[in-house]
Write an enzyme that holds these catalytic residues in place. Sequence first.
Site, PDB file in Angstrom:
ATOM      1  N   ASP A 128      39.686  45.265  36.540  1.00  0.00           N
ATOM      2  CA  ASP A 128      38.174  44.508  36.939  1.00  0.00           C
ATOM      3  C   ASP A 128      37.727  44.027  35.566  1.00  0.00           C
ATOM      4  OD1 ASP A 128      35.358  44.401  37.264  1.00  0.00           O
ATOM      5  OD2 ASP A 128      35.736  45.424  39.202  1.00  0.00           O
ATOM      6  N   HIS A 140      32.077  38.891  43.035  1.00  0.00           N
ATOM      7  CA  HIS A 140      32.589  39.599  41.750  1.00  0.00           C
ATOM      8  C   HIS A 140      34.057  39.439  42.558  1.00  0.00           C
ATOM      9  CE1 HIS A 140      34.017  41.147  38.002  1.00  0.00           C
ATOM     10  NE2 HIS A 140      34.316  42.092  38.833  1.00  0.00           N
ATOM     11  N   CYS A 174      35.031  35.846  36.252  1.00  0.00           N
ATOM     12  CA  CYS A 174      35.804  37.089  37.014  1.00  0.00           C
ATOM     13  C   CYS A 174      36.888  36.433  37.428  1.00  0.00           C
ATOM     14  CB  CYS A 174      34.942  37.899  37.858  1.00  0.00           C
ATOM     15  SG  CYS A 174      34.059  37.009  39.047  1.00  0.00           S
TER      16      CYS A 174
END
Length: 222
Positions: free
Chosen positions: A128, A111, A181
């Site tokens: 995030d 991630h 991401c």
Amino acid sequence: LFQAMEREVTAAFGKGKPDEIMSSAFKLKVTREDIHTLRNLHWLNDEIINFYMNLLVERNKKEGYPAAYAFSTFFYPKLISGGYKAVRRWTRGVDLFKQDLILVPIHLRVHWALVVIDIRRKTITYFDSVAQKGDKICETLFQYLQEESQEKRNLELSFSEWILHSMESHEIPQQLNGSDCGVFICKYADYVSRDKPMTFTQNHMPYFRRKMVWEIIHQQLL
């Protein structure tokens, strides 16, 4: 013009030698294989993230933009494995405290996240796209800043003057799949470095991916 750009992007995604160099600048090279990580639902790699962050820094040298500096994706792992000593020389010739913004891309195994250090506002903010908490990461980076300030300016940073914050899911756009991401952190960095509110959503991701291909190949942001 738009059709010509589309053709270029399609060609970049097409067949060719994986190690063919599609763009080189900032002492970085991006190959066709790297560019292909921008296709569909692939995960972005270090090369794409680092190149894009450098494009942002370059753009921000223009009048009217906050002065920005970006660390490489390899900075944070080095910092946590070796402490300040291991990264002390990374800022040779750069005064972090003369910047407005410092961008720190963070790779968490599978991630990507982003930390933005705003020197003007004395904030360290964790972005995030699946709303994980990054409080520990912010603290680690504050500690790094403290040591950097001590080492380079002989100045103590006061923790009480700084705000460390992990963005909540309602504060920033969130991803709705398992693969975007990297694109999200690039766009967080893009919007933050223009002092703009984040108005994009998951729906913009396919367009952003194609746009980034063109920007990387031409070494300029649209």
